[in-house]
Design a protein around this motif. Structure first.
Motif, short mmCIF file in Angstrom:
data_model
loop_
_atom_site.label_atom_id
_atom_site.label_comp_id
_atom_site.label_asym_id
_atom_site.label_seq_id
_atom_site.Cartn_x
_atom_site.Cartn_y
_atom_site.Cartn_z
N TRP A 236 86.92 57.87 26.45
CA TRP A 236 86.12 56.67 26.21
C TRP A 236 85.37 56.74 24.88
N ALA A 237 84.85 57.91 24.52
CA ALA A 237 84.11 58.04 23.26
C ALA A 237 85.01 57.72 22.06
N ALA A 238 86.26 58.15 22.13
CA ALA A 238 87.19 57.84 21.04
C ALA A 238 87.54 56.35 21.03
N ALA A 239 87.65 55.74 22.21
CA ALA A 239 87.89 54.30 22.27
C ALA A 239 86.73 53.55 21.63
N VAL A 240 85.50 53.97 21.93
CA VAL A 240 84.33 53.33 21.33
C VAL A 240 84.35 53.49 19.81
N GLY A 241 84.72 54.68 19.33
CA GLY A 241 84.85 54.89 17.89
C GLY A 241 85.85 53.94 17.27
N SER A 242 86.96 53.69 17.98
CA SER A 242 87.98 52.77 17.46
C SER A 242 87.47 51.33 17.47
N LEU B 198 86.04 59.79 16.68
CA LEU B 198 87.30 59.26 16.18
C LEU B 198 88.39 60.31 16.30
N THR B 199 89.51 59.90 16.84
CA THR B 199 90.69 60.75 16.87
C THR B 199 91.83 59.98 16.21
N VAL B 200 92.82 60.71 15.75
CA VAL B 200 93.96 60.05 15.12
C VAL B 200 94.62 59.09 16.10
N ALA B 201 94.75 59.52 17.36
CA ALA B 201 95.40 58.67 18.36
C ALA B 201 94.63 57.39 18.58
N ALA B 202 93.29 57.46 18.56
CA ALA B 202 92.48 56.26 18.77
C ALA B 202 92.55 55.32 17.57
N VAL B 203 92.53 55.89 16.37
CA VAL B 203 92.59 55.06 15.17
C VAL B 203 93.93 54.35 15.08
N VAL B 204 95.02 55.12 15.24
CA VAL B 204 96.35 54.55 15.09
C VAL B 204 96.76 53.74 16.32
N LEU C 202 94.61 46.81 17.37
CA LEU C 202 93.58 45.88 17.84
C LEU C 202 93.18 44.92 16.72
N THR C 203 93.08 45.44 15.50
CA THR C 203 92.78 44.58 14.35
C THR C 203 93.91 43.58 14.12
N VAL C 204 95.16 44.05 14.18
CA VAL C 204 96.31 43.18 13.95
C VAL C 204 96.38 42.09 15.02
N VAL C 205 96.25 42.48 16.29
CA VAL C 205 96.33 41.52 17.39
C VAL C 205 95.21 40.49 17.29
N THR C 206 94.01 40.96 16.98
CA THR C 206 92.87 40.05 16.89
C THR C 206 93.04 39.06 15.74
N VAL D 99 99.98 58.48 20.42
CA VAL D 99 99.75 57.12 19.92
C VAL D 99 100.47 56.12 20.82
N GLY D 100 99.79 55.03 21.15
CA GLY D 100 100.32 54.07 22.10
C GLY D 100 101.46 53.22 21.57
N ALA D 101 102.04 52.43 22.49
CA ALA D 101 103.27 51.70 22.22
C ALA D 101 103.10 50.58 21.20
#
Length: 405
Positions: A90-96, A208-214, A220-224, A366-368
C-alpha cells in the motif's frame, strides 16, 4: 441573481454530485482495496478525494465562471483492481498516487508533455482501458452464479432502472445493494462499530518502487488523461465552454498528490458530471458556473458519509460491491471496445492490447496495463501503417494546450 435563476444550476449541481458519487463509489472502493488499502485507509482515500476535488471544483468554477466539474478517476480505480497489490504494498501504491499527481500537473505546465500524453494512439488507449475494465465487468455475472440470492435483486433493480431511469440505474443498484447488505447483517448478526461511521483521515508515508511507478503511476496517468481529461474537454466544448487547461491540470495534479498522501488515487476532469452541470438542465448559460460550485459543495457533504459507506460495505455478502462496480462500468467498457476496434487496420494491435490488459499478467513485478501498451505499440509498429498524428487544439484561455479529443 434571482432565486429563480439560481434554482436550476444549484439543483443541476446537486444531481451531478449525487450521480457521480453513487455511480462510481463502488469502483473506487474496489480499486483501493485491491491496491492493498485497509478499510480505514480506503475510507480515508475516499474522504480525501471528495474533499479535495470538491474544493477544487468550487475554486475553478468561481474563478473561471464556467461549470468546471471534477471527479475521481473511475477507470483509474479499475486499473488498480486489474493490477492488484504491487511490490512495496500500500505504501508504494500511495507513492505512485503522489507521483501521478506530479505527472498530471506537468502535462499542464509543460505543453510538450501534454501532447506526449495524448500521443498514444486512441485505439490502443481504448483497448487498454477495455482490458482494464474487463475483470470488473465480468464480476456481476460471476457473482450472480455464485450467490444468486444476494446478487439477483441488485442486478434486477439495475436492469429495470436502466429501462426507465437510465441516469439513476447505478445509484439505484447501489441502494439495492445497501438493502441486501442490511438484510444480510440481520441474518448473520454482523454489526458495524459506531467509530467506523465517523469520517477520518489515515495518512500513509509513501514509498516508490519500480513496479509501482511503471505498473501504477504511468498507466494511471495515461488512463486518466485518455479516458477522463480529454473527454472532459470535449464535453465542455460541446456546450460552448473552454476548459482552462493549464489551471485544470495543475489543480487536479496538485489535488491528486495531496489526496494521494491520504489514500486517494487520482482526480480529473469529469465527463458525465460535466454534461449535467454544463448542459441546458443547468439553466441560463451565463449562470451555469453556479452548478459547478453547487456540485463541489455537494461533494463536501457527501464526503462525510464516505467512511460509513466503506464500513457498511465491508459487511457485504461476497460479490455485492464488485457487482455494483461492474454494472457501473458496462457502458464505459462498451464504449472502449467500440473505440478500440473502430479502425480496421489497427484491430490486431488493439486486440493484443486488450487481451494483455485483460489477462492480469505480471512480468518483473509490473502489471498488465503497462505491458499491454508496450506490446500493442510493438505490434502496431511492425504490422500496421501509422495513422494520422494527433495535433493539439488551439490554446485555452489560460495559455494551456489541451489535446484534441
Amino acid at each position: 441573481m434571482s432565486q429563480t435563476s439560481l434554482q436550476q444550476p444549484v439543483v443541476a449541481g446537486v444531481v451531478a454530485a449525487l450521480v457521480g458519487f453513487t455511480s462510481s463509489f463502488a469502483v473506487v472502493l474496489a480499486g483501493l482495496r485491491a491496491a492493498g488499502a485497509t478499510d480505514a485507509e480506503a475510507a480515508s482515500g475516499l474522504l480525501a478525494l471528495s474533499v479535495v476535488f470538491g474544493l477544487a471544483m468550487i475554486g475553478l468554477s468561481w474563478r473561471t465562471r464556467s461549470p468546471v466539474t471534477l471527479a475521481w478517476s473511475t477507470p483509474g480505480a479499475a486499473l488498480l483492481v486489474s493490477t492488484g497489490t504491487v511490490e512495496g504494498g500500500w505504501a508504494a501504491a500511495v507513492g505512485s498516487f503522489v507521483l501521478t499527481g506530479v505527472l498530471l500537473a506537468l502535462t499542464g505546465l509543460v505543453p510538450a508533455l501534454g501532447r506526449l500524453a495524448s500521443a498514444i494512439p486512441v485505439p490502443l488507449a481504448q483497448a487498454m482501458l477495455a482490458g482494464v475494465l474487463l475483470q470488473l465487468c465480468l464480476a456481476p455475472f460471476v457473482a450472480l452464479a455464485d450467490s444468486p440470492g444476494w446478487v439477483a435483486p441488485v442486478v434486477l433493480v439495475w436492469l429495470v432502472a436502466q429501462r426507465w431511469l437510465p441516469r439513476w440505474a447505478v445509484p439505484l443498484a447501489l441502494g439495492a445493494a445497501l438493502v441486501v447488505i442490511a438484510v444480510s447483517a440481520l441474518t448473520t448478526d454482523v454489526g458495524v462499530a459506531a467509530a467506523d461511521l465517523v469520517p477520518r483521515v489515515d495518512p500513509t508515508t509513501p514509498t516508490l518502487t519500480v513496479a509501482a511507478v511503471v505498473g501504477i503511476a504511468v498507466p494511471l496517468t495515461v488512463v486518466t488523461m485518455a479516458s477522463q481529461n480529454v473527454p472532459g474537454v470535449a464535453v465542455m466544448r460541446s456546450f460552448g465552454f473552454t476548459v482552462p487547461w493549464r489551471a485544470a491540470m495543475v489543480t487536479t495534479g496538485a489535488g491528486t498528490s495531496v489526496a494521494g498522501f491520504l489514500g486517494g488515487h487520482a482526480i480529473n476532469l469529469a465527463a458525465l458530471s460535466a454534461a449535467l452541470a454544463a448542459g441546458p438542465e443547468a439553466g441560463e448559460r451565463s449562470r451555469r458556473w453556479v452548478a459547478g460550485v453547487s456540485a463541489g459543495t455537494s461533494y463536501l457533504v457527501l464526503a462525510l458519509v464516505s467512511g460509513a459507506l466503506v464500513a457498511v460495505t465491508a459487511t457485504a455478502p461476497a460479490g455485492i460491491v464488485e457487482t455494483v462496480a461492474g454494472l457501473a462500468l458496462l457502458t464505459p467498457f462498451a464504449a472502449a471496445v467500440l473505440g478500440a476496434l473502430s479502425i480496421e487496420r489497427h484491430r490486431t494491435s488493439s486486440v493484443v492490447t486488450f487481451l494483455v490488459a485483460g489477462s492480469g499478467m505480471q512480468v518483473l513485478g509490473v502489471g498488465a496495463a503497462f505491458w499491454a501498451l508496450v506490446l500493442g505499440l510493438a505490434v502496431r509498429g511492425v504490422l500496421e501503417r501509422s495513422g494520422p498524428v494527433q495535433e493539439p487544439t488551439d490554446e485555452g484561455d489560460d495559455g494551456g494546450t489541451p489535446p484534441r479529443p
